[in-house]
Design a protein around this motif. Structure first.
Motif, PDB file in Angstrom:
ATOM      1  N   PRO A 118       0.824  -1.216   0.000  1.00 25.00           N
ATOM      2  CA  PRO A 118       0.000   0.000   0.000  1.00 25.00           C
ATOM      3  C   PRO A 118       0.854   1.259   0.000  1.00 25.00           C
ATOM      4  N   ILE A 119       0.669   2.101  -1.016  1.00 24.68           N
ATOM      5  CA  ILE A 119       1.403   3.363  -1.092  1.00 24.68           C
ATOM      6  C   ILE A 119       0.476   4.564  -0.931  1.00 24.68           C
ATOM      7  N   MET A 120      -0.824   4.383  -1.236  1.00 24.68           N
ATOM      8  CA  MET A 120      -1.822   5.424  -0.998  1.00 24.68           C
ATOM      9  C   MET A 120      -3.093   4.766  -0.473  1.00 24.68           C
ATOM     10  N   ALA A 121      -3.896   5.536   0.236  1.00 23.84           N
ATOM     11  CA  ALA A 121      -5.006   4.984   1.007  1.00 23.84           C
ATOM     12  C   ALA A 121      -6.279   4.812   0.197  1.00 23.84           C
ATOM     13  N   ALA A 122      -7.150   3.937   0.721  1.00 22.82           N
ATOM     14  CA  ALA A 122      -8.533   3.907   0.259  1.00 22.82           C
ATOM     15  C   ALA A 122      -9.214   5.185   0.740  1.00 22.82           C
ATOM     16  N   THR A 123     -10.139   5.703  -0.063  1.00 21.58           N
ATOM     17  CA  THR A 123     -10.729   7.019   0.226  1.00 21.58           C
ATOM     18  C   THR A 123     -12.251   6.925   0.259  1.00 21.58           C
ATOM     19  N   ASP A 124     -12.785   6.395   1.354  1.00 21.38           N
ATOM     20  CA  ASP A 124     -14.232   6.277   1.486  1.00 21.38           C
ATOM     21  C   ASP A 124     -14.834   7.581   1.996  1.00 21.38           C
ATOM     22  N   VAL A 125     -16.132   7.731   1.785  1.00 23.92           N
ATOM     23  CA  VAL A 125     -16.842   8.926   2.263  1.00 23.92           C
ATOM     24  C   VAL A 125     -18.137   8.489   2.950  1.00 23.92           C
ATOM     25  N   PHE A 126     -18.621   9.338   3.844  1.00 17.87           N
ATOM     26  CA  PHE A 126     -19.872   9.021   4.524  1.00 17.87           C
ATOM     27  C   PHE A 126     -20.698  10.285   4.732  1.00 17.87           C
ATOM     28  N   ASP A 127     -22.021  10.082   4.782  1.00 15.69           N
ATOM     29  CA  ASP A 127     -22.992  11.118   5.141  1.00 15.69           C
ATOM     30  C   ASP A 127     -23.863  10.565   6.258  1.00 15.69           C
ATOM     31  N   ILE A 128     -24.113  11.385   7.268  1.00 14.21           N
ATOM     32  CA  ILE A 128     -24.996  10.990   8.364  1.00 14.21           C
ATOM     33  C   ILE A 128     -26.045  12.086   8.529  1.00 14.21           C
TER      34      ILE A 128
ATOM     35  N   GLU B  84     -33.050  10.090  15.263  1.00 14.00           N
ATOM     36  CA  GLU B  84     -32.841   9.091  14.215  1.00 14.00           C
ATOM     37  C   GLU B  84     -31.574   9.447  13.451  1.00 14.00           C
ATOM     38  N   ALA B  85     -30.739   8.456  13.182  1.00 11.72           N
ATOM     39  CA  ALA B  85     -29.511   8.688  12.424  1.00 11.72           C
ATOM     40  C   ALA B  85     -29.471   7.735  11.235  1.00 11.72           C
ATOM     41  N   LYS B  86     -29.357   8.290  10.056  1.00 15.46           N
ATOM     42  CA  LYS B  86     -29.233   7.495   8.838  1.00 15.46           C
ATOM     43  C   LYS B  86     -27.830   7.690   8.270  1.00 15.46           C
ATOM     44  N   VAL B  87     -27.125   6.586   8.070  1.00 14.88           N
ATOM     45  CA  VAL B  87     -25.747   6.620   7.580  1.00 14.88           C
ATOM     46  C   VAL B  87     -25.708   6.122   6.140  1.00 14.88           C
ATOM     47  N   ASN B  88     -25.067   6.881   5.300  1.00 16.32           N
ATOM     48  CA  ASN B  88     -24.792   6.447   3.925  1.00 16.32           C
ATOM     49  C   ASN B  88     -23.275   6.387   3.771  1.00 16.32           C
ATOM     50  N   TYR B  89     -22.733   5.182   3.652  1.00 17.61           N
ATOM     51  CA  TYR B  89     -21.277   4.966   3.570  1.00 17.61           C
ATOM     52  C   TYR B  89     -20.948   4.506   2.161  1.00 17.61           C
ATOM     53  N   LEU B  90     -20.058   5.235   1.490  1.00 19.75           N
ATOM     54  CA  LEU B  90     -19.687   4.922   0.102  1.00 19.75           C
ATOM     55  C   LEU B  90     -18.215   4.533   0.035  1.00 19.75           C
ATOM     56  N   ARG B  91     -17.960   3.319  -0.430  1.00 20.59           N
ATOM     57  CA  ARG B  91     -16.574   2.895  -0.668  1.00 20.59           C
ATOM     58  C   ARG B  91     -16.111   3.495  -1.984  1.00 20.59           C
TER      59      ARG B  91
END
Length: 388
Positions: free
Chosen positions: A181-191, A289-296
């Motif tokens: 691994p030389i650079m990271a995975a870049t996930d994003v999330f909205d809550i 209430e918490a809704k999570v949207n996690y995008l890989r």
């Protein structure tokens, strides 16, 4: 440095291309002028095949080696897109488009690969084929994924693929690389946190989503500090907190957003799981209430061992052993060349940009003194990878 003589002689020409591209930055997949510039150059160089529209607006040029010589095809990749930043360099070749600039050096990457294509098409001192890959939408659009999904590797018979990026702070003429691994995975999330709004003077009649959201933000930092192995890398950053419209109103909803950076599948899974658990647990405790949207998003940029050694050897033939760091610490920035490395073995290397402003800074500019270094690297890599 042991640069290619013909490459050194073309520095002014490649610099002119680079500065022309710098003045006309385009974003994401909307790189029509840049792609047309690239395709026209490749045709003028005498590439055997020039195909536009790969991965929507990408361009691939194919250069065959010696007549009658059969061999594999390797891919060399450059990115073409710019960033939505107002330029502050004051250069004569500065962006002519307000709010857009080449703040990551993709203009230099494109120009250097064009220079290599011109030399390789003229000399053809190799057996097999070279695919020069010009990719759109590296800056968040996943253009690398789109080109792979468009069948680029299979269509052109690419067996290995290599990428390169400039690195401010690393002296011009030096390289840095590492296996794995030389650079990271870049996930994003909205809550989205939903409570019950009301008058700020009567909080007991409301269910305050700001208090709950604040605790979620704080608790997300425990993923790195208390859930992850201290020897593993994980970054969870909340970068948006949107709530409220007045001093005396408790709002109905809060919107949080952020990014997660990891270097291993295990840490990626852990971060996603804990974000969902933390949001749900704190929401239950506060009655919201918490809704999570996690995008890989982009996966880890993972260098293959043999190809990393090969790329480092090529760099060493230019810069000497002291000019190549073979165990560069990984960066938590992301790179969608990762999709190409998932599709084919290969390696991603950094080359020095000298004492410049950092990447994604409005005062950044690609260092034209690095052009002969980058072009020579591509030429030598292609010739050695496809040696008779």
């Amino acid at each position: 440095m042991q640069l290619v003589d013909d490459v050194v002689a073309m520095k002014d020409e490649v610099t002119e291309w680079r500065r022309s591209l710098h003045a006309d930055p385009e974003l994401l997949f909307d790189v029509h002028n840049t792609a047309a510039f690239v395709a026209d150059k490749l045709k003028a160089f005498g590439c055997d095949e020039v195909v536009s529209g790969i991965g929507r607006t990408g361009v691939v040029g194919i250069i065959h080696g010696r007549p009658g010589g059969n061999g594999p095809a390797i891919g060399l990749r450059a990115d073409m897109d710019a960033l939505p930043i107002e330029e502050a360099t004051g250069a004569a070749w500065a962006s002519k488009t307000p709010g857009k600039m080449h703040a990551c050096g993709h203009d230099g990457h494109t120009a250097m690969l064009l220079g290599a294509a011109k030399h390789l098409a003229a000399t053809r001192n190799f057996t097999g084929s070279v695919a020069v890959i010009f990719q759109p939408a590296e800056e968040g659009g996943g253009g690398g994924r789109e080109m792979v999904n468009d069948g680029m590797m299979e269509r052109f018979g690419i067996t290995k693929v290599f990428g390169m990026h400039n690195l401010p702070g690393l002296p011009v003429g030096q390289f840095a690389i590492r296996p794995g691994p030389i650079m990271a995975a870049t996930d994003v999330f909205d809550i989205t946190i939903t409570g019950r709004g009301g008058h700020a003077a009567m909080p007991h009649q409301t269910i305050d989503p700001i208090v709950a959201s604040s605790q979620i933000v704080t608790s997300l930092q425990s993923i790195a500090s208390r859930n992850a192995n201290p020897l593993e890398s994980v970054v969870v950053s909340v970068t948006k907190f949107i709530a409220g419209s007045a001093y005396n109103i408790i709002p109905e909803t809060v919107e949080l957003a952020g990014t997660v950076r990891t270097l291993s599948p295990e840490m990626r899974d852990l971060a996603e799981t804990r974000i969902n658990e933390i949001a749900a647990g704190i929401a239950a405790a506060h009655g919201v209430e918490a809704k999570v949207n996690y995008l890989r998003n982009y996966p880890v940029t993972f260098n293959h061992s043999d190809e990393t050694d090969f790329a480092a050897d090529v760099a060493e033939s230019l810069a000497g052993a002291q000019g190549v760091e073979r165990n560069q610490p990984p960066t938590m920035g992301g790179e969608d060349f990762s999709f190409m490395l998932e599709a084919r073995p290969g390696a991603f290397i950094f080359m020095g940009n000298g004492d410049s402003a950092s990447l994604h800074h409005p005062a950044y500019d690609f260092n034209d003194d690095a052009i002969p270094v980058g072009v020579s690297y591509w030429v030598k890599l292609a010739e050695r990878a496809l040696a008779a």
